[in-house]
Design an enzyme around this catalytic site. Structure first.
Site, mmCIF file in Angstrom:
data_model
loop_
_atom_site.group_PDB
_atom_site.id
_atom_site.type_symbol
_atom_site.label_atom_id
_atom_site.label_comp_id
_atom_site.label_asym_id
_atom_site.label_seq_id
_atom_site.Cartn_x
_atom_site.Cartn_y
_atom_site.Cartn_z
ATOM 1 N N SER A 58 0.829 -1.193 0.000
ATOM 2 C CA SER A 58 0.000 0.000 0.000
ATOM 3 C C SER A 58 0.872 1.255 0.000
ATOM 4 C CB SER A 58 -0.949 -0.041 1.203
ATOM 5 O OG SER A 58 -1.915 0.975 1.147
ATOM 6 N N ASP B 217 -11.692 0.241 0.304
ATOM 7 C CA ASP B 217 -11.103 -0.810 -0.519
ATOM 8 C C ASP B 217 -11.209 -0.457 -1.998
ATOM 9 O OD1 ASP B 217 -10.028 -3.638 -0.735
ATOM 10 O OD2 ASP B 217 -11.897 -3.901 -1.837
ATOM 11 N N HIS C 260 -7.774 -4.434 -1.793
ATOM 12 C CA HIS C 260 -6.579 -3.835 -1.204
ATOM 13 C C HIS C 260 -6.140 -4.649 0.010
ATOM 14 C CE1 HIS C 260 -3.831 -0.471 -1.128
ATOM 15 N NE2 HIS C 260 -4.046 -0.299 0.164
#
Length: 329
Positions: free
Chosen positions: A177, A274, A308
């Site tokens: 991320s 997400d 994610h």
């Protein structure tokens, strides 16, 4: 000390994650690292204020540093045979953004088991809840210079205190991320220091879609880390800084590196965080990959179902590739 570190200090003096939505919902000169885990000492602008070295593999340190207005920590995971006296390559592994994300993130995710039997040192430092692996344009809470902490201080401290290959072919950088963005950024900006870079659901484009990721970096850092300050500047960006950090604007710096990318293709449309995160990740990584292809730069990429999330199976595959690329222990 490598030439890249000396030039980096001059550059940083001059210059002075993705989970943003979730927050708001060639080679340098060869120098051998020294020291042992049991003899870690202050240095490179870091003063150890707390440590735990009892575990044979996982070593914990917390530092006082002028780069950060609080005392950041790092976990250093050693290979099981570190007592052999050999030197090892190093993977710098960066966590994502979020109020619950820190240097412990990957230990909680099972990094000890994932690296069992693998001859590599894994360094997992704090990066701030929304530090974006950057020195911010403005902070209202004191220094939050994560780039300085990681590159100017932590990397040489690791090489001084552990048996590493302190060279280009001895280091990899990876992250999830926001940390994936940090890995891509550092690998390009300090291209003489890392031979392999991996972004697991990490954004690779700051300016696409009217600069959505750069805006998220500003908003999330202001809310979670900087008390209204920002990474890139508000209302106007520091355009040179954005370009210097933007992976898609620095494609040539990935030449002769191993590049590994992971993105999800089906984020949950009912989960706003997400969906926003991985939609941008996927689009940005596709843009990045196209530019790598145009430049004739090899890379390995994976588009997987889901959103994610950190995919441990692909991280394990990534580790194999990292070890194939780096100098062998």
């Amino acid at each position: 000390m490598s030439q890249s570190f000396m030039s980096r200090r001059r550059a940083l003096k001059a210059a002075g994650g993705l989970s943003a939505a979730a927050l708001i919902g060639g080679a340098g000169m060869l120098t051998m690292g020294g020291g042992t885990a049991e003899a870690a000492e202050d240095g490179s602008g870091l003063r150890i204020v707390e440590s735990d070295e009892k575990d044979p593999r996982m070593k914990y340190y917390r530092f006082a540093t002028d780069a950060i207005g609080w005392n950041p920590a790092v976990n250093v995971l050693l290979p099981g045979d570190y007592s052999s006296g050999r030197r090892y390559p190093v993977l710098y592994l960066f966590h994502g953004g979020g109020l619950d994300q820190d240097f412990m993130t990957f230990d909680k995710a099972g990094i000890r088991g994932l690296t069992e039997g693998r001859p590599v040192i894994v360094v997992m430092p704090d990066g701030g809840h929304a530090g974006w692996y950057s020195n911010p344009v403005a902070s209202n809470v004191g220094p939050r210079n994560w780039e300085t902490f990681h590159i100017e201080q932590l990397v040489p401290w690791i090489d001084a205190n552990f048996r590493t290959f302190a060279e280009y072919d001895g280091r990899a950088v990876a992250g999830f991320s926001m940390g994936g963005f940090g890995a891509l950024k550092y690998a390009a900006k300090y291209h003489g220091d890392f031979a392999s870079v991996s972004a697991h659901s990490g954004p690779a484009s700051l300016r696409r879609d009217a600069g959505l990721v750069a805006h998220w970096a500003n908003v999330s850092s202001a809310a979670a880390d900087l008390a209204g300050g920002s990474v890139y500047g508000v209302p106007l960006w520091d355009e040179k800084r954005v370009s210097a950090d933007n992976p898609v604007e620095n494609i040539g710096s990935y030449r002769n590196k191993r590049v590994f990318l992971v993105a999800g293709t089906s984020p949950d449309p009912l989960n706003w965080a997400d969906y926003v995160n991985e939609t941008q990740v996927l689009a940005g990584q596709r843009e990045f990959r196209a530019k790598l292809d145009e430049a004739g730069i090899r890379h390995e990429s994976h588009e997987e179902p889901g959103g994610h999330v950190f995919r441990t199976k692909l991280f394990s595959r990534d580790l194999d590739g990292i070890l194939d690329r780096l100098r062998k222990a």
